[in-house]
Design an enzyme around this catalytic site. Structure first.
Site, PDB file in Angstrom:
ATOM      1  N   HIS A 164      -7.948  -0.900   5.978  1.00 15.58           N
ATOM      2  CA  HIS A 164      -8.339  -2.149   6.665  1.00 15.58           C
ATOM      3  C   HIS A 164      -8.957  -2.973   5.618  1.00 15.58           C
ATOM      4  O   HIS A 164      -9.918  -2.360   4.851  1.00 15.58           O
ATOM      5  CB  HIS A 164      -9.336  -1.991   8.037  1.00 15.58           C
ATOM      6  CG  HIS A 164      -9.871  -3.046   8.534  1.00 15.58           C
ATOM      7  ND1 HIS A 164      -8.873  -3.727   9.847  1.00 15.58           N
ATOM      8  CD2 HIS A 164     -10.680  -4.089   8.430  1.00 15.58           C
ATOM      9  CE1 HIS A 164      -9.573  -4.713   9.898  1.00 15.58           C
ATOM     10  NE2 HIS A 164     -10.320  -5.075   9.274  1.00 15.58           N
TER      11      HIS A 164
ATOM     12  N   GLU B  18      -7.443  -2.174  -2.506  1.00 15.87           N
ATOM     13  CA  GLU B  18      -6.669  -1.431  -1.478  1.00 15.87           C
ATOM     14  C   GLU B  18      -5.809  -0.515  -2.236  1.00 15.87           C
ATOM     15  O   GLU B  18      -5.679   0.705  -1.782  1.00 15.87           O
ATOM     16  CB  GLU B  18      -6.004  -2.089  -0.492  1.00 15.87           C
ATOM     17  CG  GLU B  18      -6.881  -2.730   0.649  1.00 15.87           C
ATOM     18  CD  GLU B  18      -5.916  -3.607   1.545  1.00 15.87           C
ATOM     19  OE1 GLU B  18      -5.236  -2.917   2.008  1.00 15.87           O
ATOM     20  OE2 GLU B  18      -6.243  -4.962   1.911  1.00 15.87           O
TER      21      GLU B  18
ATOM     22  N   ASN C 242       0.912  -1.227   0.014  1.00 19.52           N
ATOM     23  CA  ASN C 242       0.088   0.076   0.073  1.00 19.52           C
ATOM     24  C   ASN C 242       0.908   1.298   0.092  1.00 19.52           C
ATOM     25  O   ASN C 242       0.657   2.239  -0.763  1.00 19.52           O
ATOM     26  CB  ASN C 242      -1.023   0.123   1.358  1.00 19.52           C
ATOM     27  CG  ASN C 242      -2.126  -0.851   0.965  1.00 19.52           C
ATOM     28  OD1 ASN C 242      -3.102  -0.500   0.082  1.00 19.52           O
ATOM     29  ND2 ASN C 242      -2.231  -1.961   1.629  1.00 19.52           N
TER      30      ASN C 242
ATOM     31  N   LEU D 222       0.910  -2.348  12.574  1.00 21.78           N
ATOM     32  CA  LEU D 222       0.388  -3.356  13.697  1.00 21.78           C
ATOM     33  C   LEU D 222       0.237  -2.886  14.990  1.00 21.78           C
ATOM     34  O   LEU D 222      -0.454  -3.515  16.043  1.00 21.78           O
ATOM     35  CB  LEU D 222       1.034  -4.864  13.421  1.00 21.78           C
ATOM     36  CG  LEU D 222       0.796  -5.563  11.933  1.00 21.78           C
ATOM     37  CD1 LEU D 222       1.256  -6.852  12.163  1.00 21.78           C
ATOM     38  CD2 LEU D 222      -0.740  -5.542  11.959  1.00 21.78           C
TER      39      LEU D 222
END
Ligand code: GRF
Length: 192
Positions: free
Chosen positions: A106, A176, A14, A87
């Site tokens: 997400h 994404e 991403n 994370l």
């Protein structure tokens, strides 16, 4: 130029979608800094692209992690912080200081399949176990909860017969890589 700081823990695909679109001029922003909470390929990607990359080891820094991140993003004077596969949990002090300036991506259609413990392949396993007919991804503002902030944008994908969690994860990831740059572009426009 609108300045971005990106926080990563993993592969950073991403992040790469933002780097590519900002370097091609399609996205009017500059990735100023990338911070990993562990050694990860995401930080390597930053360095390869000539972007400052830092590793702030969460196991070493523990409760000081967010303060250390804050110091860097404050120095870099970023306009937006992006959690792109990050994370560690961002603490309340940090969220309050950077209110409406932190977004997260997400891999599900929130509010479904979000919250503590819902990350990575577990999200897609849960979607398949629930017998969902569609899944997708969400970009949202980060508040003091987990995956609970205001939704900025979503993209849907179909869940197909015979999907494994890995196959579904790949299909969602393709979306994404479009959704995150589009969401950033939307925020840049709103802030102009
Ligand atoms: C993505 O699925 C993202 O939605 C989630 O973590 C994954 C990160 O992938 N938060 P990558 O590191 O960007 O490839």
């Amino acid at each position: 130029m609108f300045k971005i700081g990106v926080l990563v823990s993993g592969g950073g695909s991403n992040l790469q979608s933002i780097i590519d679109k900002s370097q091609s001029g399609e996205l009017q922003c500059k990735v100023e800094v990338v911070i990993g909470d562990r050694e990860c390929y995401g930080v390597e990607r930053a360095k390869k692209a000539g972007i400052d990359g830092y590793i702030l080891d969460r196991k070493v820094l523990k409760k000081e992690l967010c303060r250390a991140i804050d110091k860097i993003v404050t120095e870099k004077d970023v306009d937006l912080i992006i959690l792109a596969g990050f994370l560690s949990i961002i603490d309340e002090e940090f969220v309050n200081k950077w209110k409406e300036k932190i977004i997260n991506i997400h891999p599900s259609l929130l509010p479904k399949f979000g919250g503590p413990g819902m990350y990575g392949i577990k999200v897609h396993e849960a979607v398949l176990n629930a017998g969902e007919k569609e899944s997708g991804c969400t970009v949202h503002y980060v508040d003091t909860g987990v995956d609970s902030g205001e939704i900025i944008a979503q993209k849907k994908v179909a869940v197909l017969e015979g999907d494994t969690p890995e196959v579904l994860q790949k299909r969602v990831l393709v979306e994404e890589h479009k959704l995150l740059p589009e969401s950033i572009a939307k925020i840049i426009l709103e802030r102009k």
